[in-house]
Design an enzyme around this catalytic site. Structure first.
Site, mmCIF file in Angstrom:
data_model
loop_
_atom_site.group_PDB
_atom_site.id
_atom_site.type_symbol
_atom_site.label_atom_id
_atom_site.label_comp_id
_atom_site.label_asym_id
_atom_site.label_seq_id
_atom_site.Cartn_x
_atom_site.Cartn_y
_atom_site.Cartn_z
ATOM 1 C CG HIS A 1 33.254 29.973 39.395
ATOM 2 N ND1 HIS A 1 34.260 30.917 39.395
ATOM 3 C CD2 HIS A 1 32.489 30.246 40.481
ATOM 4 C CE1 HIS A 1 34.108 31.710 40.440
ATOM 5 N NE2 HIS A 1 33.046 31.336 41.108
ATOM 6 C CG HIS A 2 34.840 34.580 34.682
ATOM 7 N ND1 HIS A 2 35.928 34.332 33.860
ATOM 8 C CD2 HIS A 2 34.221 35.676 34.158
ATOM 9 C CE1 HIS A 2 35.958 35.243 32.890
ATOM 10 N NE2 HIS A 2 34.933 36.054 33.042
ATOM 11 C CB ALA A 3 37.555 30.330 39.193
#
Length: 483
Positions: free
Chosen positions: A138-140
């Site tokens: 995830h880009h988070a």
């Protein structure tokens, strides 16, 4: 316990039923000379040894009550590595088209937020005895540069691997009580007025440097720059409408393309520009061909969003996002390849100067200021109104991520190529990302399946445009020698 920054959490808010916010990559491997078999069992064992080196891989999200503050990464008490490492077999001999179709389906699936936000797939059955490993995270948790750093943890400089610290038993930390998180969030809320003053001061200081850009955008909208004798501005104005700046679906298409780095450097040297300028010119030419074929070429240049890493030495090895962005005109309206290179260079130089005028601390403070509940509501309003595809802020994201320049191995198998697979959002249905490795540039394209169904043709035109640029570079060099 590690709290997400506002920028990290923003990637959570971007997710909708049709838009995911994970980034991925496909490693093409040659296991011919590997000292041991690379199968699901050995790959799982390899990951089990190295997951402790990246704590976020064993952490899941924990939200603050009522969305009053950014979420936290917390140890997952039920962490099961066998859930995250999976295997898929293509019917032998699997073609590249079958591989990209499978990656398209895997990349379209959202990650389960109840677990650590990553998955890894071993894909066997490829032609020529190759295999692939597809990862998504995830880009988070990461940006492009920290993703490349993460990949180095999985890769080795020799087929035999490397020495690792002894594997210790994972004892997850106890999660905090929700009331404790709410109390901490309430304490942060009391500091909001002070943060607002700092943000306002940062914006005030940055405005003089941004005035030319703002004036260009306003002038373009009002039609003030349409008089005779005007000079084409290199600042990014209003993005024109294209077929891929429309609402996206949940379906994806991906395509891969590799080109020779020495050829790119020859073009770079002939025109006195950077490698990234040549990449941008290649993308401009390929997109021009695609738009012409679909009878959709705008009269004005496209606007490209270029992510810019602001990761310094102190933040190397850290996860999360340390990234800003710049907007630059992409000269798809020009037919001459030499003119495209020149304008790309001017546009990126101007965009770099304007992007540098915005302090990164200001970006961090702005994204961290609003609580997630407010950000999520704002995101829902934006997506519901469709403003992102009616008035797109840019047309396409083009990202260039550095990669290793020496041979590397995964589980003893030699890495042949690494293709990135990035994010698209509503109104931004096409992404082009490139990674360099061992004398080659590897392009990964991802798009909405319905908006760009022929993405493999677009990928092929990237290589064709490099040939055009190489010919123009040779003619330029010959002309200089003749003169």
């Amino acid at each position: 316990m590690q709290q997400l920054t506002g920028l990290d959490a923003a990637f959570l808010a971007l997710e909708t039923a049709n838009s995911t916010a994970h980034i991925g990559g496909v490693c093409i491997l040659d296991p011919t000379d590997a000292p041991r078999d690379l199968d699901l069992e050995s790959l799982t064992e390899l990951l089990a040894q190295r997951v402790p080196l990246v704590p976020v891989l064993r952490r899941r999200l924990m939200n603050v009550p009522f969305g009053l503050d950014q979420p936290y990464w917390m140890d997952d008490p039920d962490f099961d590595i066998e859930y995250h490492v999976r295997e898929i077999a293509l019917p032998r001999p699997g073609s590249d088209a079958q591989l990209t179709e499978q990656i398209s389906r895997l990349h379209a699936r959202p990650l389960d937020r109840r677990r650590p936000l990553w998955e890894l797939y071993l894909i066997t059955g490829l032609a020529e005895d190759r295999m692939a490993v597809y990862t998504k995270l995830h880009h988070a948790a990461i940006d492009g540069v920290s993703g490349a750093e993460l990949l180095t943890i999985l890769l080795d400089l020799s087929p035999e691997g490397r020495e690792l610290p002894p594997l210790e038993e994972f004892v997850p930390a106890a999660p905090p009580h929700p009331l404790a998180l709410a109390a901490r969030a309430a304490a942060r809320l009391t500091r909001r007025p002070v943060e607002l003053v700092r943000i306002a001061d940062g914006v005030r200081r940055a405005l003089p440097n941004l005035a030319p850009t703002i004036g260009s955008i306003v002038g373009g909208v009002l039609g003030l720059d349409r008089g005779d004798g005007g000079v084409i501005s290199t600042t990014a104005g209003r993005a024109p409408a294209t077929p891929f700046n429309r609402p996206i679906t949940a379906h994806r298409r991906v395509a891969f393309q590799s080109v020779d780095l020495d050829t790119v450097k020859a073009v770079k040297n002939a025109f006195g520009v950077s490698v990234n300028d040549v990449v941008m010119a290649m993308c401009a030419g390929a997109l021009r061909r695609w738009l012409v074929e679909h009878d959709a070429l705008p009269d004005t240049p496209l606007v490209a969003m270029i992510p810019v890493s602001v990761r310094d030495e102190s933040s190397k090895g850290a996860m999360g996002n340390r990234v800003s962005a710049m907007l630059a005109r992409l000269p798809t309206h020009l037919d001459d390849p030499a003119e495209r290179v020149a304008l790309v260079h001017e546009a990126t130089q101007t965009a770099k100067a304007q992007q540098a005028a915005i302090p990164q601390g200001l970006v961090d403070r702005v994204t961290d200021f609003a609580p997630p509940a407010l950000i999520a509501r704002a995101a829902r309003v934006v997506f519901a109104t469709g403003v992102l595809h009616r008035v797109p802020p840019f047309n396409v994201c083009i990202s260039n991520v550095p990669g290793p320049n020496v041979p590397v191995y995964m589980g003893g198998a030699r890495l042949l190529a690494h293709y990135p697979v990035s994010v698209i959002t509503d109104g931004q249905g096409l992404n082009i990302t490139v990674v360099g490795y061992l004398g080659r540039l590897h392009f990964g394209l991802v798009a909405c399946r319905e908006l760009v169904p022929d993405i493999d043709e677009l990928a092929g035109w990237l290589a064709a445009e490099l040939e055009v640029l190489a010919k123009a570079a040779a003619e330029r060099t010959d002309g200089e020698h003749a003169g």
